[in-house]
Design an enzyme around this catalytic site. Sequence first.
Site, short mmCIF file in Angstrom:
data_model
loop_
_atom_site.label_atom_id
_atom_site.label_comp_id
_atom_site.label_asym_id
_atom_site.label_seq_id
_atom_site.Cartn_x
_atom_site.Cartn_y
_atom_site.Cartn_z
N ASP A 37 0.84 -1.20 0.00
CA ASP A 37 0.00 0.00 0.00
C ASP A 37 0.87 1.25 0.00
O ASP A 37 0.61 2.21 -0.73
CB ASP A 37 -0.92 -0.03 1.22
CG ASP A 37 -1.77 1.21 1.33
OD1 ASP A 37 -2.67 1.40 0.49
OD2 ASP A 37 -1.54 2.02 2.26
N GLU A 107 -1.80 -5.30 -3.95
CA GLU A 107 -0.84 -4.57 -3.11
C GLU A 107 0.26 -5.50 -2.60
O GLU A 107 1.43 -5.09 -2.51
CB GLU A 107 -1.57 -3.92 -1.94
CG GLU A 107 -2.51 -2.80 -2.37
CD GLU A 107 -3.34 -2.25 -1.24
OE1 GLU A 107 -3.85 -1.12 -1.37
OE2 GLU A 107 -3.50 -2.95 -0.21
#
Length: 232
Positions: A37, A107
């Site tokens: 992220d 991610e």
Amino acid sequence: MLQHSFRNPDLLREALTHASVADSRLASNERMEFLGDAVLELVICEHLYHRFPNYLEGDLTKIKSAVVSGTTCAVVARESGLTALLHTGKGVAGQSMPASLAAAVYESVVAAIYLDGGLDAARQFVMRTLGPHIDAIASGVDSHNYKAVLQQYAQKNLKTAPVYELLDEKGPDHSKCFEVCVVLDGRRFSSAWGPNKKSAEQKAAMLALRELGIISGADAPRDTGHRHGPRS
């Protein structure tokens, strides 16, 4: 698919392992998701900073938030086939996979590539998979950001920037209205009123875009507040 040859395949294996089938949560892709992220945001923020040099922080933040959203990451994960590779418990696979899991695996893979090949490798993967979505998202976010549209037009076609002139302000301090017009390349456009300078500038930019023929009346909100001062 990934276009990255892993020197440490264990990183990819961890990125593709959901907590439902891992020996422990530490052996799942949850930590990878956390790192991915952050890497994803860095890559996208850097790209937007260079891609849109005339956008203010707020404009860039809106685009970034949409680009790195769970919805967009889930779409990209499915497009790139990552959802089919994720090891999960029964009942969660392929197109039936929740968007949150699909976004998480994207991610996680970003993190795995970053740990294995560094930031350049992660950047290449992100831009190859997410890149095609950025301009479309930016267009949607900025469809009513008339100042940004006018700024881009002016710099690209006239090699100059619009100037916003404050013509008048009326009303008591707690309820002022402001009249602003755009001056561009020596041409003064119709003025607009707004409850604050920012709003008036947006409306003035919209009028300038109309008069330049860049947008039509249908492209703008009906209640523009132009040509009228504050109500008495």
